[in-house]
Design an enzyme around this catalytic site. Structure first.
Site, PDB file in Angstrom:
ATOM      1  N   ASP A  17       6.116   5.430  -6.134  1.00  0.00           N
ATOM      2  CA  ASP A  17       6.297   6.858  -5.838  1.00  0.00           C
ATOM      3  C   ASP A  17       5.020   7.542  -5.378  1.00  0.00           C
ATOM      4  O   ASP A  17       4.810   8.729  -5.631  1.00  0.00           O
ATOM      5  CB  ASP A  17       6.879   7.610  -7.056  1.00  0.00           C
ATOM      6  CG  ASP A  17       8.201   7.010  -7.501  1.00  0.00           C
ATOM      7  OD1 ASP A  17       8.941   6.517  -6.638  1.00  0.00           O
ATOM      8  OD2 ASP A  17       8.478   7.034  -8.717  1.00  0.00           O
ATOM      9  N   LYS A  20       4.812   6.750  -0.221  1.00  0.00           N
ATOM     10  CA  LYS A  20       4.753   5.751   0.867  1.00  0.00           C
ATOM     11  C   LYS A  20       5.692   6.148   2.005  1.00  0.00           C
ATOM     12  O   LYS A  20       5.375   5.995   3.173  1.00  0.00           O
ATOM     13  CB  LYS A  20       5.169   4.366   0.325  1.00  0.00           C
ATOM     14  CG  LYS A  20       4.272   3.859  -0.801  1.00  0.00           C
ATOM     15  CD  LYS A  20       4.802   2.579  -1.402  1.00  0.00           C
ATOM     16  CE  LYS A  20       6.079   2.740  -2.190  1.00  0.00           C
ATOM     17  NZ  LYS A  20       5.994   3.566  -3.383  1.00  0.00           N
ATOM     18  N   ASN A  42      15.927  -0.194  -5.862  1.00  0.00           N
ATOM     19  CA  ASN A  42      15.104   0.436  -6.913  1.00  0.00           C
ATOM     20  C   ASN A  42      14.135   1.421  -6.259  1.00  0.00           C
ATOM     21  O   ASN A  42      13.672   2.364  -6.889  1.00  0.00           O
ATOM     22  CB  ASN A  42      14.348  -0.607  -7.754  1.00  0.00           C
ATOM     23  CG  ASN A  42      13.628  -1.664  -6.926  1.00  0.00           C
ATOM     24  OD1 ASN A  42      13.793  -1.752  -5.706  1.00  0.00           O
ATOM     25  ND2 ASN A  42      12.835  -2.496  -7.588  1.00  0.00           N
ATOM     26  N   GLY A  44      12.901   4.438  -3.866  1.00  0.00           N
ATOM     27  CA  GLY A  44      13.420   5.715  -3.378  1.00  0.00           C
ATOM     28  C   GLY A  44      12.305   6.349  -2.580  1.00  0.00           C
ATOM     29  O   GLY A  44      11.317   6.800  -3.160  1.00  0.00           O
ATOM     30  N   HIS A  45      12.430   6.299  -1.257  1.00  0.00           N
ATOM     31  CA  HIS A  45      11.350   6.803  -0.399  1.00  0.00           C
ATOM     32  C   HIS A  45      11.798   8.091   0.275  1.00  0.00           C
ATOM     33  O   HIS A  45      12.822   8.121   0.957  1.00  0.00           O
ATOM     34  CB  HIS A  45      10.977   5.742   0.655  1.00  0.00           C
ATOM     35  CG  HIS A  45      10.406   4.498   0.046  1.00  0.00           C
ATOM     36  ND1 HIS A  45      10.037   3.395   0.784  1.00  0.00           N
ATOM     37  CD2 HIS A  45      10.121   4.175  -1.241  1.00  0.00           C
ATOM     38  CE1 HIS A  45       9.559   2.459  -0.026  1.00  0.00           C
ATOM     39  NE2 HIS A  45       9.604   2.910  -1.264  1.00  0.00           N
ATOM     40  N   THR A  46      11.018   9.134   0.091  1.00  0.00           N
ATOM     41  CA  THR A  46      11.397  10.447   0.625  1.00  0.00           C
ATOM     42  C   THR A  46      10.656  10.740   1.920  1.00  0.00           C
ATOM     43  O   THR A  46       9.438  10.544   1.998  1.00  0.00           O
ATOM     44  CB  THR A  46      11.043  11.558  -0.394  1.00  0.00           C
ATOM     45  OG1 THR A  46      11.478  11.135  -1.683  1.00  0.00           O
ATOM     46  CG2 THR A  46      11.694  12.878  -0.027  1.00  0.00           C
ATOM     47  N   GLN A 230       7.722   0.093  -4.283  1.00  0.00           N
ATOM     48  CA  GLN A 230       7.057   0.132  -5.587  1.00  0.00           C
ATOM     49  C   GLN A 230       5.535   0.272  -5.384  1.00  0.00           C
ATOM     50  O   GLN A 230       5.105   0.717  -4.340  1.00  0.00           O
ATOM     51  CB  GLN A 230       7.382  -1.111  -6.439  1.00  0.00           C
ATOM     52  CG  GLN A 230       8.807  -1.176  -6.939  1.00  0.00           C
ATOM     53  CD  GLN A 230       9.823  -1.646  -5.895  1.00  0.00           C
ATOM     54  OE1 GLN A 230       9.645  -2.687  -5.297  1.00  0.00           O
ATOM     55  NE2 GLN A 230      10.872  -0.882  -5.706  1.00  0.00           N
TER      56      GLN A 230
HETATM   57  P1  GDP Z   1       7.619   6.800  -2.399  1.00  0.00           P
HETATM   58  O1  GDP Z   1       8.593   6.084  -3.257  1.00  0.00           O
HETATM   59  O2  GDP Z   1       6.238   6.223  -2.505  1.00  0.00           O
HETATM   60  O3  GDP Z   1       8.043   6.930  -0.964  1.00  0.00           O
HETATM   61  O4  GDP Z   1       7.516   8.279  -2.983  1.00  0.00           O
HETATM   62  P2  GDP Z   1       8.744   9.217  -3.463  1.00  0.00           P
HETATM   63  O5  GDP Z   1       9.478   9.679  -2.277  1.00  0.00           O
HETATM   64  O6  GDP Z   1       9.510   8.554  -4.541  1.00  0.00           O
HETATM   65  O7  GDP Z   1       7.963  10.387  -4.161  1.00  0.00           O
HETATM   66  C1  GDP Z   1       7.018  11.176  -3.483  1.00  0.00           C
HETATM   67  C2  GDP Z   1       7.464  12.637  -3.546  1.00  0.00           C
HETATM   68  O8  GDP Z   1       6.377  13.485  -3.205  1.00  0.00           O
HETATM   69  C3  GDP Z   1       8.548  12.976  -2.549  1.00  0.00           C
HETATM   70  O9  GDP Z   1       9.373  13.968  -3.107  1.00  0.00           O
HETATM   71  C4  GDP Z   1       7.781  13.541  -1.367  1.00  0.00           C
HETATM   72  O10 GDP Z   1       8.545  14.441  -0.564  1.00  0.00           O
HETATM   73  C5  GDP Z   1       6.677  14.279  -2.061  1.00  0.00           C
HETATM   74  N1  GDP Z   1       5.395  14.376  -1.352  1.00  0.00           N
HETATM   75  C6  GDP Z   1       4.855  13.515  -0.464  1.00  0.00           C
HETATM   76  N2  GDP Z   1       3.596  13.889  -0.150  1.00  0.00           N
HETATM   77  C7  GDP Z   1       3.347  15.023  -0.842  1.00  0.00           C
HETATM   78  C8  GDP Z   1       2.220  15.876  -0.959  1.00  0.00           C
HETATM   79  O11 GDP Z   1       1.156  15.659  -0.375  1.00  0.00           O
HETATM   80  N3  GDP Z   1       2.356  16.960  -1.785  1.00  0.00           N
HETATM   81  C9  GDP Z   1       3.493  17.228  -2.464  1.00  0.00           C
HETATM   82  N4  GDP Z   1       3.525  18.304  -3.226  1.00  0.00           N
HETATM   83  N5  GDP Z   1       4.573  16.424  -2.394  1.00  0.00           N
HETATM   84  C10 GDP Z   1       4.489  15.334  -1.607  1.00  0.00           C
HETATM   85  P1  IMO Z   2       9.324   3.240  -4.979  1.00  0.00           P
HETATM   86  O1  IMO Z   2       9.434   2.268  -3.841  1.00  0.00           O
HETATM   87  C1  IMO Z   2       8.591   3.878  -9.232  1.00  0.00           C
HETATM   88  C2  IMO Z   2       9.906   0.728 -11.947  1.00  0.00           C
HETATM   89  C3  IMO Z   2      11.018   1.071 -12.904  1.00  0.00           C
HETATM   90  C4  IMO Z   2      10.663   0.166 -14.063  1.00  0.00           C
HETATM   91  C5  IMO Z   2      10.144  -1.083 -13.389  1.00  0.00           C
HETATM   92  C6  IMO Z   2      11.188  -2.179 -13.218  1.00  0.00           C
HETATM   93  O2  IMO Z   2      10.177   4.437  -4.833  1.00  0.00           O
HETATM   94  O3  IMO Z   2       7.895   3.546  -5.249  1.00  0.00           O
HETATM   95  P2  IMO Z   2      13.290  -2.491 -11.637  1.00  0.00           P
HETATM   96  O4  IMO Z   2      14.513  -1.649 -11.452  1.00  0.00           O
HETATM   97  O5  IMO Z   2      12.495  -2.686 -10.404  1.00  0.00           O
HETATM   98  O6  IMO Z   2      13.565  -3.786 -12.351  1.00  0.00           O
HETATM   99  O7  IMO Z   2      12.379  -1.639 -12.670  1.00  0.00           O
HETATM  100  O8  IMO Z   2       9.703  -0.674 -12.099  1.00  0.00           O
HETATM  101  N1  IMO Z   2      10.209   0.961 -10.522  1.00  0.00           N
HETATM  102  C7  IMO Z   2       9.700   1.987  -9.821  1.00  0.00           C
HETATM  103  N2  IMO Z   2       8.942   3.023 -10.198  1.00  0.00           N
HETATM  104  N3  IMO Z   2       8.934   3.741  -7.941  1.00  0.00           N
HETATM  105  C8  IMO Z   2       9.686   2.693  -7.530  1.00  0.00           C
HETATM  106  O9  IMO Z   2       9.944   2.441  -6.229  1.00  0.00           O
HETATM  107  C9  IMO Z   2      10.140   1.778  -8.494  1.00  0.00           C
HETATM  108  N4  IMO Z   2      10.911   0.667  -8.448  1.00  0.00           N
HETATM  109  C10 IMO Z   2      10.929   0.183  -9.689  1.00  0.00           C
HETATM  110  O10 IMO Z   2      10.971   2.432 -13.249  1.00  0.00           O
HETATM  111  O11 IMO Z   2       9.600   0.722 -14.800  1.00  0.00           O
HETATM  112 MG    MG Z   3       9.926   6.471  -4.827  1.00  0.00          MG
END
Ligand code: GDP
Ligand code: IMO
Ligand code: MG
Length: 437
Positions: A17, A20, A42, A44-46, A230
């Site tokens: 999270d 990416k 697993n 979740g990319h926003t 991840q």
């Molecule tokens: P990922 O899994 O690495 O792609 O990240 P996620 O999407 O799970 O979580 C990142 C969150 O931060 C998302 O809701 C994005 O929209 C948000 N985000 C990304 N860059 C920034 C930033 O620079 N500032 C803030 N406040 N939010 C951000």
């Molecule tokens: P992105 O790509 C954050 C964590 C789970 C748990 C551990 C194992 O959005 O960054 P799993 O379901 O993979 O067997 O869970 O890994 N986990 C993540 N945490 N971001 C993720 O993906 C994750 N994918 C798995 O919370 O601790």
């Molecule tokens: Mg994520």
């Protein structure tokens, strides 16, 4: 904004999270292909583009750019129902996916029994802290891939003989569920086969031998962006085992998962938040249990993209990120969510751990040792200015620049981008960014 054209990897350097998705979307405008190569739903990319918010689980984050070919490589585990729903939701939003998404015949299939096994593993109470998985069946699917005998790949869904394979696997899985589950679900092999056949037919036009496709693209001089899922601290071999995911989520996983040899990788960008978060169980030395942790969670909207769970929040851990930067071979770091820290009077960075009275700058391999690590902090003044609308490095307040430079020095790595908000536009290219051919 200008970016280097190359075979570039985007790798999370913390526990996932790190944003990416945002960076993949941003950089994909200058790449021909975006390749997801490990993990599954697993992730979740926003991606935020103006008022449009996309939450992607299996489909690569390059999908928003109409010219990019998005590839799901052999190392990804695919739940057919999940990817079909994701495709459908993008089409309903008016996106044309024609010729822009392909998935590997070799990718393993997350089947209904994997989800049941994941739930079961997490519900069995023993004296070990739960991993806190996403319950998407990821671990059980990879377990079967390594075990080989009871695994299905995408190619199996579109070939003869599926019913026999499913029947054999279901017989085995049912025994396990019956033995371990207090209320075992009944697996109906005929119904599951029918569903997998139907899903296979729907996915058939997208299923290909992506190994040849990607290697041909490399030979033609096309540029590829590899999208890690991840974060490196969740890497099965190099992370905080056993509180990890079941794939190689650090930079070392790119080649194995994508089928592209190391020779063609010429740049690695590590993605790190300006603080730390973690979802699920496991050690987290800089975790904040106080009000500041809640402030970061609220301002950063730190709730899981896949499961909605509140993320655990803490200070930036330079010991951990220095380790994962080295492990992933990063050329530069993209420092995300700087805006989230803007309200704080002072900000801490963990520079070393004190473990059993000894100071170390190295990440321990053993989880129980890591649990005993007390962070040694360097405290920096906050900047107390909204940075979210700033577009150039020169505009950033002195204390924010000081914070960025301190992290860069501790990581011994240049910071190439700073992100000050979720939108594509809210990205600052740093001065003196590294030029890597
Ligand atoms: P990922 O899994 O690495 O792609 O990240 P996620 O999407 O799970 O979580 C990142 C969150 O931060 C998302 O809701 C994005 O929209 C948000 N985000 C990304 N860059 C920034 C930033 O620079 N500032 C803030 N406040 N939010 C951000
Ligand atoms: P992105 O790509 C954050 C964590 C789970 C748990 C551990 C194992 O959005 O960054 P799993 O379901 O993979 O067997 O869970 O890994 N986990 C993540 N945490 N971001 C993720 O993906 C994750 N994918 C798995 O919370 O601790
Ligand atoms: Mg994520």
């Amino acid at each position: 904004m200008e970016f280097t054209l190359s075979g570039t990897c985007i790798i999370g350097l913390q526990w996932g999270d790190e944003a990416k998705g945002k960076m993949v979307d941003l950089l994909s405008q200058n790449h021909d292909l975006v390749v997801r190569y490990q993990g599954g739903a697993n992730a979740g990319h926003t991606v935020v583009v103006g008022d449009d918010v996309y939450k992607l689980h299996l489909i690569p984050s390059g999908i928003i750019h109409p010219t990019v070919l998005n590839v799901i490589a052999p190392g990804v585990v695919i739940n057919p129902a999940t990817i079909l729903a994701e495709i459908q939701s993008l089409i309903e939003r008016g996106m044309n996916l024609e010729g822009r998404l392909v998935m590997s015949q070799r990718a393993h299939v997350v089947c209904p029994w994997h989800v049941e096994e994941d739930k079961l593993d997490e519900s069995l109470q023993d004296d070990q802290e739960n991993i806190g998985t996403t319950l998407r069946g990821i671990g059980p699917c990879y377990r079967d891939k390594v075990g080989r005998k009871y695994a299905l790949r995408l190619i199996d869904l579109i070939q003869d003989g599926l019913a026999d394979k499913v029947e054999r696997i279901v017989a085995y899985k049912q025994k396990i569920l019956n033995a371990l589950s207090p209320s075992p679900p009944a697996l109906d092999s005929q119904a599951i086969t029918a569903e997998l056949v139907e899903q296979g037919q729907q996915l058939k036009p997208l299923i290909a031998d992506t190994n040849h496709l990607v290697l041909d693209a490399v030979a033609q001089g096309k540029s590829i962006l590899f999208e890690g899922a991840q974060g490196a601290l969740l890497d099965i071999d190099h992370g905080t085992f056993p509180y990890v995911t079941s794939s190689n989520s650090s930079g070392v996983g790119v080649c194995a998962g994508s089928g592209v040899p190391p020779r063609w990788i010429n740049k690695v960008i590590g993605i790190a938040k300006a603080y730390s978060t973690r979802v699920g169980g496991g050690p987290f030395p800089t975790e904040l249990h106080c009000e500041t942790g809640q402030v970061i969670r609220d301002i950063g909207k730190e709730y899981g993209t896949t499961t909605g769970r509140p993320r655990r929040c803490g200070w930036f851990d330079a010991v951990a990120v220095r380790y994962t930067s080295r492990l992933s071979g990063v050329n530069s770091v993209s420092l995300m969510m700087l805006d989230v820290l803007s309200e704080l009077d002072e900000i801490k960075i963990c520079t070393a751990y004190k473990i059993d009275g000894e100071i170390t700058e190295n990440m321990p391999a053993d989880t129980e040792t890591l649990r005993r690590a007390e962070p040694v902090y360097q405290t920096l003044p906050g900047w107390k200015v909204d940075v979210s609308q700033m577009e150039h490095f020169d505009e950033l307040p002195e204390n924010a620049v000081n914070y960025i430079n301190t992290i860069s020095e501790l990581l011994k790595t240049p910071i190439e981008f700073v992100s000050v908000g979720p939108d594509r536009q809210q990205t600052i290219k740093c001065k003196n960014a590294p030029v890597v051919a």
